[in-house]
Design a protein around this motif. Structure first.
Motif, PDB file in Angstrom:
ATOM      1  N   ALA A  63       0.837  -1.204   0.000  1.00  0.00           N
ATOM      2  CA  ALA A  63       0.000   0.000   0.000  1.00  0.00           C
ATOM      3  C   ALA A  63       0.870   1.251   0.000  1.00  0.00           C
ATOM      4  CB  ALA A  63      -0.927  -0.007   1.213  1.00  0.00           C
ATOM      5  N   GLU A  65       3.886   1.567  -1.214  1.00  0.00           N
ATOM      6  CA  GLU A  65       4.538   1.713  -2.514  1.00  0.00           C
ATOM      7  C   GLU A  65       3.623   2.420  -3.515  1.00  0.00           C
ATOM      8  OE1 GLU A  65       7.664   1.246  -3.310  1.00  0.00           O
ATOM      9  OE2 GLU A  65       8.212   0.370  -1.381  1.00  0.00           O
ATOM     10  N   LEU A  66       2.322   2.137  -3.437  1.00  0.00           N
ATOM     11  CA  LEU A  66       1.373   2.823  -4.315  1.00  0.00           C
ATOM     12  C   LEU A  66       1.328   4.320  -3.994  1.00  0.00           C
ATOM     13  CD1 LEU A  66      -1.591   0.279  -4.357  1.00  0.00           C
ATOM     14  CD2 LEU A  66       0.030   0.773  -6.215  1.00  0.00           C
ATOM     15  N   GLY A  69       4.556   6.072  -5.081  1.00  0.00           N
ATOM     16  CA  GLY A  69       4.562   6.368  -6.518  1.00  0.00           C
ATOM     17  C   GLY A  69       3.766   7.623  -6.843  1.00  0.00           C
ATOM     18  N   ASP A  70       2.606   7.748  -6.219  1.00  0.00           N
ATOM     19  CA  ASP A  70       1.782   8.947  -6.416  1.00  0.00           C
ATOM     20  C   ASP A  70       2.513  10.194  -5.929  1.00  0.00           C
ATOM     21  OD1 ASP A  70      -0.238   7.428  -7.513  1.00  0.00           O
ATOM     22  OD2 ASP A  70      -1.477   7.430  -5.685  1.00  0.00           O
TER      23      ASP A  70
END
Length: 94
Positions: A63, A65-66, A69-70
């Motif tokens: 979670a 890592e998502l 990235g954003d």
């Protein structure tokens, strides 16, 4: 008489331009300060990221890592927008 009016008009325009330039320079300084503060915040984030994230595993790591990235995309967008803004202010001053 007309040369006096022309002289006065030129002086009024010159002062108006000087005022606009002063405002733009102030915006430029404020923009640079905001960018510097943002970069300070991102450096702090990356230090914390480097210290804590390597120990995360499983769902929380996935979670994160998502979100990470954003955040990276948002950072790139802000950096590009800030650069464009400062460039446009400089161009307008010139």
């Amino acid at each position: 008489m007309s040369s006096l009016l022309e002289s006065i008009e030129k002086e009024v325009k010159r002062r108006a331009y000087e005022t606009m330039i002063d405002c733009l320079k102030s915006y430029q300084v404020q923009g640079e300060e905001a960018i510097e503060e943002f970069q300070h915040g991102t450096r702090a984030f990356y230090r914390a990221n480097d210290e804590y994230v390597p120990h995360w595993q499983g769902e929380s790591r996935a979670a994160y890592e998502l979100i990470y990235g954003d955040l990276r995309q948002t950072e790139a967008y802000i950096d590009a927008s800030a650069e464009d803004l400062l460039h446009e202010i400089s161009r307008e001053i010139d």
